[in-house]
Design a protein around this motif. Structure first.
Motif, PDB file in Angstrom:
ATOM      1  N   GLN A 543       0.587  -1.318  -0.190  1.00  0.00           N
ATOM      2  CA  GLN A 543       0.475  -0.316   0.315  1.00  0.00           C
ATOM      3  C   GLN A 543       0.805   1.248   0.164  1.00  0.00           C
ATOM      4  OE1 GLN A 543      -3.218   0.314  -0.646  1.00  0.00           O
ATOM      5  NE2 GLN A 543      -3.467  -2.043  -0.270  1.00  0.00           N
ATOM      6  N   MET A 544       1.896   1.284   0.878  1.00  0.00           N
ATOM      7  CA  MET A 544       3.137   2.901   1.022  1.00  0.00           C
ATOM      8  C   MET A 544       3.556   2.732  -0.831  1.00  0.00           C
ATOM      9  SD  MET A 544       5.806   3.073   3.453  1.00  0.00           S
ATOM     10  CE  MET A 544       6.464   4.695   3.361  1.00  0.00           C
ATOM     11  N   ASN A 545       3.837   1.410  -1.065  1.00  0.00           N
ATOM     12  CA  ASN A 545       4.716   1.541  -2.253  1.00  0.00           C
ATOM     13  C   ASN A 545       3.714   2.650  -3.476  1.00  0.00           C
ATOM     14  OD1 ASN A 545       6.984   0.956  -2.242  1.00  0.00           O
ATOM     15  ND2 ASN A 545       6.362  -1.437  -2.400  1.00  0.00           N
ATOM     16  N   ARG A 546       2.251   2.328  -3.654  1.00  0.00           N
ATOM     17  CA  ARG A 546       1.042   2.763  -4.269  1.00  0.00           C
ATOM     18  C   ARG A 546       0.977   4.466  -4.376  1.00  0.00           C
ATOM     19  NH1 ARG A 546      -3.722  -2.292  -3.937  1.00  0.00           N
ATOM     20  NH2 ARG A 546      -1.959  -3.456  -5.064  1.00  0.00           N
ATOM     21  N   LEU A 547       0.833   4.329  -2.562  1.00  0.00           N
ATOM     22  CA  LEU A 547       1.154   5.580  -2.439  1.00  0.00           C
ATOM     23  C   LEU A 547       2.252   6.414  -2.736  1.00  0.00           C
ATOM     24  CD1 LEU A 547      -1.539   5.609   0.572  1.00  0.00           C
ATOM     25  CD2 LEU A 547      -2.447   5.868  -1.543  1.00  0.00           C
ATOM     26  N   MET A 548       3.355   6.343  -2.170  1.00  0.00           N
ATOM     27  CA  MET A 548       4.693   6.749  -2.841  1.00  0.00           C
ATOM     28  C   MET A 548       4.586   8.107  -4.117  1.00  0.00           C
ATOM     29  SD  MET A 548       5.974   7.234   0.262  1.00  0.00           S
ATOM     30  CE  MET A 548       8.070   7.987  -0.793  1.00  0.00           C
ATOM     31  N   ARG A 549       4.490   9.010  -4.193  1.00  0.00           N
ATOM     32  CA  ARG A 549       3.959   9.291  -6.069  1.00  0.00           C
ATOM     33  C   ARG A 549       4.777  10.477  -5.398  1.00  0.00           C
ATOM     34  NH1 ARG A 549      -1.047   8.357  -8.988  1.00  0.00           N
ATOM     35  NH2 ARG A 549       0.366   9.925 -10.597  1.00  0.00           N
ATOM     36  N   PRO A 550       5.853  10.685  -4.807  1.00  0.00           N
ATOM     37  CA  PRO A 550       6.465  12.266  -5.009  1.00  0.00           C
ATOM     38  C   PRO A 550       5.983  13.333  -6.101  1.00  0.00           C
ATOM     39  CG  PRO A 550       8.053  10.562  -4.930  1.00  0.00           C
ATOM     40  CD  PRO A 550       7.264  10.221  -4.899  1.00  0.00           C
ATOM     41  N   ILE A 551       6.179  14.592  -5.320  1.00  0.00           N
ATOM     42  CA  ILE A 551       6.444  15.925  -6.108  1.00  0.00           C
ATOM     43  C   ILE A 551       7.279  16.692  -5.904  1.00  0.00           C
ATOM     44  CG2 ILE A 551       4.067  18.178  -7.244  1.00  0.00           C
ATOM     45  CD1 ILE A 551       2.377  16.340  -6.157  1.00  0.00           C
TER      46      ILE A 551
END
Length: 619
Positions: A543-551
């Motif tokens: 789940q964390m890898n899915r949310l790790m989309r830094p800007i």
């Protein structure tokens, strides 16, 4: 507040009074005298041997309060029996010691409290003070005490003088001590124009109500139990009993009615020439009484019901319960006040941020106006100098306007992206907390499994010892069987003893096997918990890898339609990426450890099964 805490407050004043140099220590000779006097007023047998042993003169120097407390608790307060002494005598002893040093009223003043009134106010202060040393009384409790005294004097309380007194910085910082309180009472500001006799009676009434646990006092007509005639008596109501006397001096006690949960109060109709009657019923008797008017009857019935309620709830004092409730209310007010201040600070910060943004917007508008003025001046100059370039200038102005509109749209998109980034950061923080909880569960499961493994190893060692003992017993039994052919009659009793020992060893072996079976089940349960914790960690990592989309901060978009093309791949320094890689490596280590432990557990179970089969083959 229990009896020990009440006694410690008074004794603290006595100990402080003996500290003449204000160093926090008292000489041993003075402590011996203080201890002897305390034993006398508390009706405790005096032990001079223990006193001399505790305060022997082989070491130099006085004793601090921390050094005196062990002796005070062990040889005095631990031996105190409630009801075997008068607490007022203890208070008078400590007041006598501390008043000589600290209570020094002005002799030339027109308004000075008597020693008895000062002593009662000192006792009231100790009762209402906080349970912290040095003893102080908060302003709310001071106001409560003054209101009680004014109510006893039948006057209205005015808090103007009290507010002026509380406004002093020293009072707000250090609190109100008993000597400051007595000085305020001796100043006469709170009781101007009132006779000393009325003040003394009011102080005595409040003292008996709060310190003496007297819920109500007064004259009532009581009907006799034998002669059935009516007599006027002075009644005193406490939480545990209702006593009645011949007069107000309370010297001749005529009776005492014990109150408990089985008592009740009923209002009776007027009869026998008496009005405002009520009845107090106990398990054994009923007491008929008559008040002077309906208001007094209502007050007496309410007070008696309050005493019964306190006894049922297991509370010994009404005012102790009220003091705890007032303290809880103060703490709740402080919490609400603190929360309100935090909210105000947050609102101020938001207001300042809003004002700052408005100022920046005004600056941008001013800059835009200045730029517009410069453009107009330039346009006029260019029109005068180059009329041919007017059309080109208008084109440039339109382009500038379009660029401003596009810049505003881009700023709005950037704000939306920043908001999404903040939400994503919050989700990542929540995900990190859940990962930490899962890791803690996994660590706990590993520790449980290790403990179960140690227990299993101990049981295996114990089982081997029992097997050796069983083999030795069997060998001895075989030897004794050979000897029984020659000496059967002589060794019959000894063979029976050995047989019983063999049976006991077999029973112990069965118990060890049962314990080993339970430990095996615990190990399997611990391994199952460990696998579940590892599965949870893997799930949250996914789940964390899915949310790790830094800007990337400060990225500029080429156009409005390509909003997603401005994201960049995070660098190696990105903490979220490092956390993801670290969690991935930890997952691989956990899986390898879990496989090794499962293989070790299977080998161990096989060895246990072989060992159990070997035990069953023993003849």
């Amino acid at each position: 507040m229990d009896l020990r805490s009440e006694l410690l407050k008074s004794i603290w004043y006595g100990f402080s009074a003996l500290d003449l140099e204000k160093s926090g220590k008292v000489s041993k000779s003075q402590l011996k005298v203080l201890s002897h006097n305390l034993c006398t007023v508390l009706s405790i047998p005096h032990d001079p041997v223990a006193l001399e042993e505790h305060f022997r003169d082989d070491d130099d120097g006085p004793v601090s309060s921390q050094g005196y407390m062990p002796y005070l608790n062990k040889y005095i307060l631990d031996k105190v029996v409630e009801g075997s002494f008068q607490k007022e005598n203890v208070d008078e002893l400590c007041w006598t010691l501390t008043a000589k040093k600290n209570y020094l009223p002005k002799k030339n003043s027109s308004f000075v409290l008597s020693d008895k009134d000062a002593f009662r106010l000192w006792c009231l202060f100790n009762f209402l003070s906080e349970d912290k040393y040095p003893l102080v009384m908060v302003p709310d409790e001071v106001e409560y005490l003054l209101k009680k005294i004014c109510t006893a004097m039948s006057i209205e309380f005015s808090g103007v003088e009290l507010d002026d007194f509380f406004s002093q910085d020293s009072v707000q910082q250090s609190g109100i001590t008993v000597w400051t309180f007595l000085e305020m009472m001796n100043s006469g500001k709170m009781t101007r124009g009132i006779e000393m006799g009325i003040i003394s009676m009011a102080i005595e009434e409040v003292y008996r109500e709060i310190v003496g646990d007297v819920l109500k006092e007064g004259y009532l007509w009581k009907k006799g139990q034998l002669r059935r005639n009516w007599k006027e008596r002075w009644f005193t109501l406490r939480p545990s009993n209702l006593s009645y006397y011949t007069g107000e001096d309370r010297k001749d006690c005529q009776g005492n009615i014990a109150l408990d949960g089985n008592c009740c109060v009923e209002v009776l109709p007027d009869r026998d020439g008496k009005r405002c009657m009520f009845c107090l019923k106990t398990l054994s008797k009923s007491y008929e009484m008559s008040a002077s008017d309906t208001k007094q009857r209502q007050e007496w019935t309410t007070a008696i019901q309050t005493a019964i309620r306190l006894h049922v709830e297991g509370k010994k004092s009404l005012h102790k319960d009220l003091k705890l409730k007032r303290r809880e209310q103060r703490e709740q007010r402080e919490k609400r006040k603190q929360a309100k201040e935090e909210e105000l600070q947050r609102l101020r910060a938001l207001q300042e941020e809003r004002e700052r943004k408005l100022a920046e917007l005004e600056l941008l508008k001013e800059a835009q106006k200045q730029a517009q003025v410069l453009l107009e001046k330039d346009e006029q100059r260019r029109r005068q100098q180059h009329e041919q370039l007017q059309q080109a200038l208008e084109v440039q102005l339109r382009e500038a306007e379009e660029a401003r509109v596009s810049m505003q749209a881009e700023m709005a998109l950037k704000e939306e992206e920043a908001e999404r980034q903040r939400k994503r950061i919050q989700e990542l923080e929540e995900m990190q907390k859940r990962l930490e909880e899962a890791l803690q569960q996994e660590i706990k499961a590993r520790l449980d499994e290790e403990a179960f493994r140690y227990a299993q190893a101990g049981l295996l060692a114990e089982e081997e010892d029992k097997m050796k003992a069983l083999m030795s017993l069997q060998e001895e039994q075989e030897e004794y069987i050979l000897k029984t052919e020659r000496e059967k009659q002589e060794l019959k009793q000894e063979m029976e003893t050995k047989s019983r020992a063999l049976e006991e060893a077999q029973r112990q072996l069965e118990e060890v096997r049962a314990n080993r079976h339970r430990v095996d089940q615990d190990v399997v349960a611990a391994q199952r918990k460990l696998r579940q914790a590892s599965t949870n960690v893997k799930h949250w990592n996914v789940q964390m890898n899915r949310l790790m989309r830094p800007i990337g901060p400060g990225e500029k978009r080429p156009s409005l339609g390509s909003s997603f093309s401005s994201f960049q791949i995070p660098s190696q320094r990105d903490p979220g990426l490092r956390l993801r890689r670290r969690s991935g490596s930890e997952d691989q280590d956990e899986e390898s450890k879990e496989n090794v432990e499962e293989r070790a557990g299977n080998d161990l179970e096989k060895r246990h099964s072989h060992a159990s089969n070997g035990d069953m083959n023993i003849p």
